[in-house]
Scaffold this motif. Structure first.
Motif, PDB file in Angstrom:
ATOM      1  N   ASN A  68       0.827  -1.210   0.000  1.00  0.00           N
ATOM      2  CA  ASN A  68       0.000   0.000   0.000  1.00  0.00           C
ATOM      3  C   ASN A  68       0.862   1.261   0.000  1.00  0.00           C
ATOM      4  O   ASN A  68       0.545   2.234  -0.680  1.00  0.00           O
ATOM      5  N   ILE A  69       1.925   1.233   0.779  1.00  0.00           N
ATOM      6  CA  ILE A  69       2.817   2.395   0.830  1.00  0.00           C
ATOM      7  C   ILE A  69       3.480   2.613  -0.517  1.00  0.00           C
ATOM      8  O   ILE A  69       3.517   3.732  -1.037  1.00  0.00           O
ATOM      9  N   LEU A  70       4.003   1.560  -1.101  1.00  0.00           N
ATOM     10  CA  LEU A  70       4.700   1.675  -2.384  1.00  0.00           C
ATOM     11  C   LEU A  70       3.762   2.073  -3.520  1.00  0.00           C
ATOM     12  O   LEU A  70       4.180   2.705  -4.485  1.00  0.00           O
ATOM     13  N   ASN A  71       2.494   1.723  -3.389  1.00  0.00           N
ATOM     14  CA  ASN A  71       1.509   2.084  -4.406  1.00  0.00           C
ATOM     15  C   ASN A  71       0.866   3.437  -4.143  1.00  0.00           C
ATOM     16  O   ASN A  71      -0.062   3.831  -4.843  1.00  0.00           O
ATOM     17  N   GLY A  72       1.316   4.125  -3.106  1.00  0.00           N
ATOM     18  CA  GLY A  72       0.834   5.473  -2.843  1.00  0.00           C
ATOM     19  C   GLY A  72      -0.467   5.572  -2.088  1.00  0.00           C
ATOM     20  O   GLY A  72      -1.051   6.650  -2.003  1.00  0.00           O
ATOM     21  N   GLN A  73      -0.973   4.483  -1.540  1.00  0.00           N
ATOM     22  CA  GLN A  73      -2.210   4.566  -0.770  1.00  0.00           C
ATOM     23  C   GLN A  73      -1.952   5.301   0.533  1.00  0.00           C
ATOM     24  O   GLN A  73      -0.921   5.132   1.168  1.00  0.00           O
ATOM     25  N   LYS A  74      -2.905   6.098   0.911  1.00  0.00           N
ATOM     26  CA  LYS A  74      -2.778   6.860   2.146  1.00  0.00           C
ATOM     27  C   LYS A  74      -3.423   6.110   3.300  1.00  0.00           C
ATOM     28  O   LYS A  74      -4.110   5.124   3.116  1.00  0.00           O
TER      29      LYS A  74
END
Length: 86
Positions: A68-74
């Motif tokens: 999620n972090i690497l895919n830009g999810q907040k």
């Protein structure tokens, strides 16, 4: 693997129960320091190195957070921790 002659069930040693306790507590999010106390280890490294086996659910959860972090999810817990340190 050893089985009981009379019951044909797997023989479980006391050590096996201790290992299961530590693994199950860790999988449920109990801190290693508390698990150390349950097991009576004087050295934290004993608990961390021998009994701290992550199950696949815990590994999957941490992989999902990183993904999620690497895919830009907040709004991930790890992103919050990183932003607090910056």
């Amino acid at each position: 693997m050893e089985y009981s002659i009379t019951t044909n069930l797997k023989i479980i040693r006391f050590h096996d129960l201790r290992h299961s306790l530590a693994s199950l507590l860790l999988a449920r999010g109990i801190p290693l320091k508390e698990i150390q106390a349950w097991l009576g280890h004087s050295n934290f490294n004993t608990t961390a190195n021998i009994y701290a086996h992550l199950d696949t659910n815990v590994k999957q959860k941490s992989a999902n957070v990183l993904s999620n972090i690497l895919n830009g999810q907040k709004n991930t817990n790890l992103r919050k921790c990183i932003s607090l340190r910056s």
